[in-house]
Structures are given as C-alpha cells and as structure tokens.
Design a protein around this motif. Sequence first.
Motif, PDB file in Angstrom:
ATOM      1  N   GLY A  33      33.497  43.670  42.581  1.00  0.00           N
ATOM      2  CA  GLY A  33      32.044  43.530  42.598  1.00  0.00           C
ATOM      3  C   GLY A  33      31.453  43.051  41.291  1.00  0.00           C
ATOM      4  N   VAL A  34      32.281  42.919  40.243  1.00  0.00           N
ATOM      5  CA  VAL A  34      31.803  42.456  38.936  1.00  0.00           C
ATOM      6  C   VAL A  34      32.813  41.478  38.356  1.00  0.00           C
ATOM      7  N   THR A  35      32.390  40.737  37.329  1.00  0.00           N
ATOM      8  CA  THR A  35      33.300  39.802  36.669  1.00  0.00           C
ATOM      9  C   THR A  35      34.246  40.569  35.746  1.00  0.00           C
ATOM     10  N   PRO A  36      35.340  39.941  35.324  1.00  0.00           N
ATOM     11  CA  PRO A  36      36.238  40.616  34.368  1.00  0.00           C
ATOM     12  C   PRO A  36      35.536  41.050  33.087  1.00  0.00           C
ATOM     13  N   HIS A  37      34.641  40.182  32.556  1.00  0.00           N
ATOM     14  CA  HIS A  37      33.904  40.546  31.347  1.00  0.00           C
ATOM     15  C   HIS A  37      33.050  41.792  31.583  1.00  0.00           C
ATOM     16  N   PRO A  51      40.994  29.901  35.044  1.00  0.00           N
ATOM     17  CA  PRO A  51      40.245  31.156  34.885  1.00  0.00           C
ATOM     18  C   PRO A  51      39.151  31.351  35.932  1.00  0.00           C
ATOM     19  N   SER A  52      38.502  30.271  36.352  1.00  0.00           N
ATOM     20  CA  SER A  52      37.411  30.419  37.321  1.00  0.00           C
ATOM     21  C   SER A  52      37.909  31.008  38.639  1.00  0.00           C
ATOM     22  N   ALA A  53      39.130  30.640  39.040  1.00  0.00           N
ATOM     23  CA  ALA A  53      39.693  31.184  40.281  1.00  0.00           C
ATOM     24  C   ALA A  53      39.953  32.681  40.117  1.00  0.00           C
ATOM     25  N   PHE A  54      40.434  33.077  38.955  1.00  0.00           N
ATOM     26  CA  PHE A  54      40.671  34.497  38.681  1.00  0.00           C
ATOM     27  C   PHE A  54      39.354  35.269  38.695  1.00  0.00           C
ATOM     28  N   ARG A 113      36.563  34.570  40.242  1.00  0.00           N
ATOM     29  CA  ARG A 113      36.055  34.696  41.619  1.00  0.00           C
ATOM     30  C   ARG A 113      36.803  35.791  42.378  1.00  0.00           C
ATOM     31  N   SER A 114      38.118  35.805  42.251  1.00  0.00           N
ATOM     32  CA  SER A 114      38.919  36.810  42.951  1.00  0.00           C
ATOM     33  C   SER A 114      38.608  38.208  42.433  1.00  0.00           C
ATOM     34  N   PHE A 115      38.498  38.347  41.123  1.00  0.00           N
ATOM     35  CA  PHE A 115      38.247  39.655  40.540  1.00  0.00           C
ATOM     36  C   PHE A 115      36.885  40.195  40.985  1.00  0.00           C
ATOM     37  N   LYS A 116      35.893  39.321  41.048  1.00  0.00           N
ATOM     38  CA  LYS A 116      34.569  39.760  41.484  1.00  0.00           C
ATOM     39  C   LYS A 116      34.593  40.167  42.955  1.00  0.00           C
ATOM     40  N   LYS A 117      35.403  39.487  43.751  1.00  0.00           N
ATOM     41  CA  LYS A 117      35.543  39.860  45.158  1.00  0.00           C
ATOM     42  C   LYS A 117      36.194  41.230  45.299  1.00  0.00           C
ATOM     43  N   TRP A 118      37.140  41.536  44.414  1.00  0.00           N
ATOM     44  CA  TRP A 118      37.848  42.811  44.472  1.00  0.00           C
ATOM     45  C   TRP A 118      37.008  43.976  43.966  1.00  0.00           C
ATOM     46  N   ILE A 128      40.344  36.602  28.748  1.00  0.00           N
ATOM     47  CA  ILE A 128      40.286  36.438  30.204  1.00  0.00           C
ATOM     48  C   ILE A 128      41.121  35.246  30.641  1.00  0.00           C
ATOM     49  N   LYS A 129      41.064  34.167  29.877  1.00  0.00           N
ATOM     50  CA  LYS A 129      41.840  32.974  30.210  1.00  0.00           C
ATOM     51  C   LYS A 129      43.332  33.286  30.210  1.00  0.00           C
ATOM     52  N   THR A 130      43.771  34.032  29.209  1.00  0.00           N
ATOM     53  CA  THR A 130      45.189  34.393  29.118  1.00  0.00           C
ATOM     54  C   THR A 130      45.609  35.266  30.290  1.00  0.00           C
ATOM     55  N   ILE A 131      44.766  36.232  30.640  1.00  0.00           N
ATOM     56  CA  ILE A 131      45.070  37.116  31.768  1.00  0.00           C
ATOM     57  C   ILE A 131      45.200  36.324  33.063  1.00  0.00           C
ATOM     58  N   SER A 132      44.291  35.372  33.255  1.00  0.00           N
ATOM     59  CA  SER A 132      44.309  34.601  34.503  1.00  0.00           C
ATOM     60  C   SER A 132      45.614  33.838  34.666  1.00  0.00           C
ATOM     61  N   TYR A 133      46.108  33.240  33.593  1.00  0.00           N
ATOM     62  CA  TYR A 133      47.366  32.488  33.676  1.00  0.00           C
ATOM     63  C   TYR A 133      48.562  33.432  33.849  1.00  0.00           C
TER      64      TYR A 133
END
Length: 344
Positions: free
Chosen positions: A321-325, A309-312, A314-319, A297-302
Amino acid sequence: MENRTISIAFIRNMVSGCGLPKRYCAELLERAGIDPESINSERARVSPTQLSLLNKWITDATGDEGMGHYRQPQKPGTFHALAHYQQTAVDLEQAIERNVRFYNLFDFGFSLALIRSGDYISYRLQADLGLTLTDWVYEQHLMINHRFLSWLSGSPIPLYRVNFNYPAPVHSGEYHYLFFSDTRFNQDHSEIIFHRQYLSLPIIRSTAELDDYLSRLPHELLQLPNQGSSYTEQIRRLLKKSLPDIPSYEAMAISLGLTPQTLRRRLRQEGCDYRLIKNELIRDTAIGYLLHDNREIKTISYQLGFSEPSAFIRSFKKWTGVTPHQYRDNHSLGVDSLKSGDKI
C-alpha cells in the motif's frame, strides 16, 4: 533479519478485542515499531517479533491470556497448567483428550470436541449457544494448540483440512502459513482435521524441555516443528538462494525431484501455489532489506530480479500500500533492539 512478514490484520484483530484504552494501545504499537496509523491498513506488514511482543504486552496489561476475547478471562498460568497436564500423557490421543477436557472446565464462551470419523479426527471449536466469537479466537486457538501438540510429539502433525465457520477474512491468504493445509471458509464448523494414525504418536518432551519451551512463549508458538521440510518452505529457501534469478515453475519442480503435476498437488495440499510463494518471498526479502540495511532502492530492485526500479516500486506498493521509500520512513523505529522479555 527475519525471513517472513505477516499481515497487520492479525495485530488489528488482537488489539481490537483486548479492551485496553486506544491511547495505551497506540503506545504499545509505537513501542513495537508500528505506526498506529497503519493499524487499519489492509496491506501493512509486520514481523513475527512485533506480533509476539504485542501479544506478551497485552497479556501482561490485561492479566488475561485470552487478551479480552473470551467470555471470561483466562488467568495467567492457565496455559502452563494445561501444558504440564498434556506433557504427562502417554500419546497424542491422550494429550488431545486432556486438552479438550481441560478447556471445557472453563466458561470461555466455547466448547471443544474430539470427533472420530472413519480414518480422520476432528479437533473442533464451537461457540456457546447465542454467543459470537471473533475470528481471532478461532484462528489463534486452532493454530496454537495444533503447534503445541506438534511440539509435544516432536512431529509436525500434517493437517488434512482446516475449516472455519466464517467468511474468508481479508488476510485469508496468510492462513497457509498458519496451518500449511487446505483451508476453507463458510463451513459448518471450525476445526482442524488430520489422519487418525497420528493419535498414536508418543509424547516425547521432558519436563525440563517443556519449562524451557514455556519460558519462550509466545514467540515459540509462531514456530511449527520441522515445518522446514514442507514444500512451501523448501521453495522459499531455493528462491532466496537463486535471487536475482527466479526459476520457472517447471525448473523448481525438477529441483525438488517432482513432476510439475505432483508439485502442484502438494502445494495445493499446503494451501498455496508457486506464484504466491514467489511473490511473498520477494516481498518479505524487500522489506528485510528496507528495514535492516541502507542499500538504495535501485540496488534492491535489481537484487530481487526486477528489470528496473519502477517495476519494483509498483509491485511493492501493490503488496504493502506504500512505496519502498515510504515504508522505510514509516518503519524506521524497527524492533531489532527489543527482546521478547522487554517490559513497557
């Protein structure tokens, strides 16, 4: 890896009107790699392949090309007969006239009309008196027939406007990829409108080409010929190449050889804006990474241009409804091994 994802609302609307037992529908969803529990989510995403697979399976199970949404079933082979009838037309005008005449022979619960008004043409769908059609009927019928007519003529017929006579649905933000046009809701009619000059386009497809096209349905109807030339798609491609750096709007306009004002106007005509395209591209790319490889997940965010990663997350959950994991865990089945011809 597919380049785009779509709202699960399209699948929810398709499944809700098909009339098949809920348990069987759940089995179809699982077979397509979709968690049945996510069907009522407003933010869950699926792939075009999953949509086309479910379309085919439900059509086969119901024996109805309308998948239960019309007043009377549309028997298998109906669209094939219409397609061949239109393919022998001289030009687009005759092909549309045949389309309208053909559909109006059946008691599907709606009628079609080709309306000429000045420089513009309206292909209009209207429910029969006293009957309420689902949003799915309007959006799918207008999209499918616009795309098929575009394919027959070998040209993406630019739409001036698309009108719908119902309130904007939750997934209305997805409509710009259905029509690449200014789309409006709560209108008097449901219709696609285009310039009359396109009526003279010749029908260029051969019978052999048509048979090959029909063999690849329904997935083929998700494609619009030469739509890659739209500004929406050009921007998506440029953004994908630039990651993790995201060009400013002004820089993007320069890359396309346009002024910012002109680009804004062109995107408005396609029913979207730069911010929306950017967010959708990042979201869809993230989903592709999560489903189709094992990078962290860290690699994807960068790689997507996030500073941390935390910003990614938050954005992904907004898009979605769930976390990347959670998304990766919930969609671990995937559909990479499935082919459009698979049976269930």
